[in-house]
Design an enzyme around this catalytic site. Structure first.
Site, PDB file in Angstrom:
ATOM      1  N   LYS A 105      62.281  13.611  14.586  1.00  0.00           N
ATOM      2  CA  LYS A 105      62.873  12.949  13.426  1.00  0.00           C
ATOM      3  C   LYS A 105      63.782  11.833  13.930  1.00  0.00           C
ATOM      4  O   LYS A 105      64.798  12.096  14.559  1.00  0.00           O
ATOM      5  CB  LYS A 105      63.673  13.952  12.583  1.00  0.00           C
ATOM      6  CG  LYS A 105      64.129  13.403  11.238  1.00  0.00           C
ATOM      7  CD  LYS A 105      64.807  14.504  10.407  1.00  0.00           C
ATOM      8  CE  LYS A 105      65.045  14.042   8.981  1.00  0.00           C
ATOM      9  NZ  LYS A 105      65.921  12.869   8.899  1.00  0.00           N
TER      10      LYS A 105
ATOM     11  N   ASP B  72      66.134   8.284  13.513  1.00  0.00           N
ATOM     12  CA  ASP B  72      67.165   7.787  12.605  1.00  0.00           C
ATOM     13  C   ASP B  72      66.844   6.342  12.241  1.00  0.00           C
ATOM     14  O   ASP B  72      67.358   5.394  12.833  1.00  0.00           O
ATOM     15  CB  ASP B  72      68.522   7.874  13.307  1.00  0.00           C
ATOM     16  CG  ASP B  72      69.647   8.103  12.324  1.00  0.00           C
ATOM     17  OD1 ASP B  72      69.369   8.135  11.120  1.00  0.00           O
ATOM     18  OD2 ASP B  72      70.798   8.244  12.764  1.00  0.00           O
TER      19      ASP B  72
ATOM     20  N   GLU C 139      67.589  12.732  15.794  1.00  0.00           N
ATOM     21  CA  GLU C 139      68.125  13.222  14.537  1.00  0.00           C
ATOM     22  C   GLU C 139      67.670  14.635  14.207  1.00  0.00           C
ATOM     23  O   GLU C 139      68.343  15.355  13.470  1.00  0.00           O
ATOM     24  CB  GLU C 139      67.731  12.281  13.398  1.00  0.00           C
ATOM     25  CG  GLU C 139      68.468  12.542  12.098  1.00  0.00           C
ATOM     26  CD  GLU C 139      68.015  11.628  10.978  1.00  0.00           C
ATOM     27  OE1 GLU C 139      68.649  11.650   9.914  1.00  0.00           O
ATOM     28  OE2 GLU C 139      67.014  10.907  11.158  1.00  0.00           O
TER      29      GLU C 139
END
Length: 333
Positions: free
Chosen positions: A43, A45, A187
């Site tokens: 994930k 950012d 993230e």
């Protein structure tokens, strides 16, 4: 009735039509799906982006399906591909160590025509993670696993464009990847069901996001007067989010702002001034008595520690504006 999730934005260049973007599929929050039949992706950012490619031309679309091609001109390299493609991904700005840096990306997100100096100082990368169309074929109905294989087979990797890596749950533990993400400053992790179709505009349990830090999108509903070195601007932003009762007060944030952010936000808030509170329920007096109310049109994001028992953000810190979000979309994450 027209399905808004597939409502087309038509674009064409010459006789070569570009693919029509679709409302992006979204993930639900939850723990890592560490079991057979799932895959994992890092994930990052950044901000969501779809790239429509055809006949050597490119158009980029935000999560809200706005044309952001001019904001990220370096991604025109996708136009070197003469095939017809619609690719879902994320635009990310990297720091000196190659890690996603949302603060740096903020310096590009709101620019419709970035200067050569800004392009040089804050370059961006498009991380592709899904293939929605290839040639005349709509790929959204294909299983995730097949879409990923097709995406990898395109060979689109170059310095400004990268295919986001994925890992099979049968090969590696999600908890291990989450620890690795924490160590390198990512993230979090997204779990995706291998057999799932791409569902435009749907927040689906087939995709599960597991962030390492708690973040919350918020609507700016007002501000308080600054003191000391911030006497010429605001001291804190008054924040809200939507629930079944309307826009409710979610607390305030007064940290995490750079001088540039303060000036930019003050300029954006000034024309939105209104005389009455935009909240649909009373705001505690200690906040309301010094408030300058604004139309609740700007969306931002904060990082925070936890929710208090009365439904307010504890120890929030400002991360930046989210022009890719609609105020009415902002609910409890």
């Amino acid at each position: 009735m027209t399905d808004w999730r597939r409502h087309p934005i038509r674009r064409s260049i010459g006789d070569m039509p570009l693919p029509e973007p679709v409302a992006p599929m979204l993930a639900v929050p939850g723990p890592v799906r560490d079991s057979e039949g799932w895959a994992f992706e890092w994930k990052y950012d950044g901000v969501r982006c779809q790239a429509a490619v055809s006949g050597g031309q490119v158009r980029l679309y935000s999560r809200r399906l706005r044309d952001v091609t001019a904001t990220y001109p370096e991604l025109a390299v996708l136009g070197r591909d003469t095939r017809t493609l619609l690719i879902d991904g994320e635009v990310v700005a990297l720091d000196e160590d190659g890690r996603p840096d949302f603060g740096r990306l903020q310096q590009r997100m709101n620019l419709s025509a970035p200067t050569p100096a800004r392009l040089s100082s804050v370059p961006v990368v498009f991380f592709a993670f899904d293939l929605l169309r290839e040639g005349t074929r709509d790929c959204t109905g294909l299983p995730y696993e097949e879409r990923r294989d097709r995406l990898l087979g395109l060979g689109i990797d170059r310095p400004q464009v990268r295919v986001r890596r994925h890992f099979l749950a049968s090969d590696v533990e999600g908890a291990e990847l989450l620890r690795a993400a924490r160590e390198v400053g990512l993230e979090g992790l997204v779990s995706k069901r291998l057999g799932s179709a791409y569902q435009p505009g749907v927040r689906s349990p087939d995709w599960v996001k597991t962030p390492l830090t708690r973040t919350q999108e918020v609507v700016i509903a007002g501000w308080t007067t600054g003191e000391g070195r911030r006497s010429g601007t605001f001291g804190a932003l008054l924040l809200g989010l939507h629930d079944e009762t309307g826009l409710r007060f979610a607390g305030h944030v007064g940290t995490g702002f750079t001088d540039r952010m303060l000036d930019d936000l003050q300029a954006r808030l000034r024309p939105l001034a209104r005389r009455t509170s935009p909240f649909d329920s009373p705001v505690p007096r200690e906040y309301a008595r010094n408030a300058h109310w604004v139309k609740p049109e700007l969306v931002g994001e904060v990082e925070f520690r936890q929710w208090t028992s009365d439904g307010r953000l504890r120890a929030p810190s400002w991360r930046g504006l989210r022009p890719d979000r609609r105020p009415e979309e902002v609910t409890l994450a």
